[in-house]
Design a protein around this motif. Structure first.
Motif, mmCIF file in Angstrom:
data_model
loop_
_atom_site.group_PDB
_atom_site.id
_atom_site.type_symbol
_atom_site.label_atom_id
_atom_site.label_comp_id
_atom_site.label_asym_id
_atom_site.label_seq_id
_atom_site.Cartn_x
_atom_site.Cartn_y
_atom_site.Cartn_z
ATOM 1 N N THR A 206 0.832 -1.197 0.000
ATOM 2 C CA THR A 206 0.000 0.000 0.000
ATOM 3 C C THR A 206 0.869 1.250 0.000
ATOM 4 N N GLY A 207 1.873 1.276 0.854
ATOM 5 C CA GLY A 207 2.752 2.438 0.917
ATOM 6 C C GLY A 207 3.577 2.613 -0.336
ATOM 7 N N PHE A 208 4.103 1.513 -0.866
ATOM 8 C CA PHE A 208 4.909 1.571 -2.084
ATOM 9 C C PHE A 208 4.098 2.107 -3.256
ATOM 10 N N ASP A 210 1.205 3.738 -3.214
ATOM 11 C CA ASP A 210 0.723 5.094 -2.977
ATOM 12 C C ASP A 210 1.830 6.109 -3.260
ATOM 13 N N HIS A 211 3.059 5.770 -2.866
ATOM 14 C CA HIS A 211 4.180 6.689 -3.096
ATOM 15 C C HIS A 211 4.511 6.798 -4.578
ATOM 16 N N CYS A 212 4.656 5.660 -5.258
ATOM 17 C CA CYS A 212 5.142 5.725 -6.635
ATOM 18 C C CYS A 212 4.080 6.248 -7.600
ATOM 19 N N THR A 213 2.781 6.088 -7.260
ATOM 20 C CA THR A 213 1.729 6.654 -8.119
ATOM 21 C C THR A 213 1.284 8.031 -7.645
ATOM 22 N N ARG A 214 1.955 8.531 -6.608
ATOM 23 C CA ARG A 214 1.652 9.852 -6.037
ATOM 24 C C ARG A 214 0.184 9.978 -5.624
ATOM 25 N N GLY A 215 -0.231 8.973 -4.885
ATOM 26 C CA GLY A 215 -1.565 9.007 -4.291
ATOM 27 C C GLY A 215 -2.669 8.382 -5.114
ATOM 28 N N TRP A 217 -3.821 5.462 -5.605
ATOM 29 C CA TRP A 217 -3.838 4.073 -5.135
ATOM 30 C C TRP A 217 -4.775 3.978 -3.949
#
Length: 272
Positions: A206-208, A210-215, A217
């Motif tokens: 989830t964190g990965f 969310d970070h790489c798609t800039r939210g 997710w």
């Protein structure tokens, strides 16, 4: 090595941000993706080996469930929410092998998906609608849905490997209720999403993402959370399962992977 523009592509898409649909395309061996998508896939694979297999398993599940609904349940119309980039064996191709008159509406808000989807769909029995899957009113008010979907007859509502893209703030359960309220009794909801029994895995993915798609997710959830989406519906055999267990073509090709650190979980259910 393929050349890629910096910043944005010719559709105005920011290609410095990975896209879930383009990552999925890369997993499946497609060519409609960029370096940033491939790098995100590689980084995820390093931490959780086998993630590529999940994409192929998911595509196999889609083929089986659409074929089953068309062949065994007489479903002739499908709305595919968050359809992603076209690939081999799209929903309309699978359904139309059973009945050439089967009709499909694809829903997506990714400009690349829309451009490629519209180029693919040359017949009058399929269409792509540019909409966020959460915007039920826009979807059902679209000319494409009005033309292709007869709301007096059962509809298969597909939410295949898409709910993990929605955060809790979007209230996925309310989306399901809202969408299913628009279709008649006898319609079928197909839903699966990424889940894990392990909090560490859920939090990392989830964190990965969310970070790489800039939210852009949502959340890897627990199986029980996905099961709650099916409350009030008549779940079809074999129930809610790891998707490789859903009516496999053979014991060899679709053997469950034993849960693993994360897996796709769901099934199909009929609206009473």
């Amino acid at each position: 090595m393929r050349e890629e523009p910096a910043g944005t592509d010719d559709l105005g898409v920011d290609i410095t941000i990975p896209s879930v649909s383009r990552m999925y395309d890369h997993y499946l061996g497609g060519k409609d993706n960029y370096a940033v998508d491939r790098e995100a896939v590689a980084a995820l694979e390093r931490r959780l080996p086998g993630s590529r297999v999940l994409a192929h398993d998911n595509r196999s599940f889609l083929r089986r469930v659409v074929r089953t609904l068309a062949r065994d349940y007489g479903i002739r119309q499908f709305i595919d929410h968050g359809s992603g980039l076209p690939t081999q064996d799209n929903v309309h191709q699978i359904a139309q092998r059973t009945d050439a008159g089967a009709r499909v509406v694809y829903i997506d808000n990714d400009p690349i998906v829309l451009a490629h989807g519209r180029a693919l769909l040359e017949d009058t029995r399929s269409a792509v609608v540019a909409a966020d899957i959460r915007d039920t009113d826009t979807i059902f008010a679209s000319p494409e849905v009005s033309r292709l979907i007869d709301l007096s007859q059962p509809v298969a509502m597909l939410f295949v490997s898409v709910m993990h893209c929605l955060p809790d703030a979007s209230d996925p359960a309310a989306l399901i209720r809202r969408a299913m309220s628009r279709v008649p009794s006898g319609s079928v909801m197909v839903l699966n999403q990424l889940v894990s029994h392990h909090a560490e895995t859920r939090d990392f993915v989830t964190g990965f993402m969310d970070h790489c798609t800039r939210g852009n997710w949502g959340r890897v959830r627990e199986p029980a959370e996905v099961a709650a989406y099916f409350a009030g519906y008549d779940v079809l055999e074999p129930g809610l399962v790891e998707i490789n267990s859903w009516r496999p073509d053979s014991e060899l090709c679709c053997r469950p992977r034993g849960g693993g650190p994360w897996f796709e979980y769901g099934g199909a259910a009929r609206k009473p």
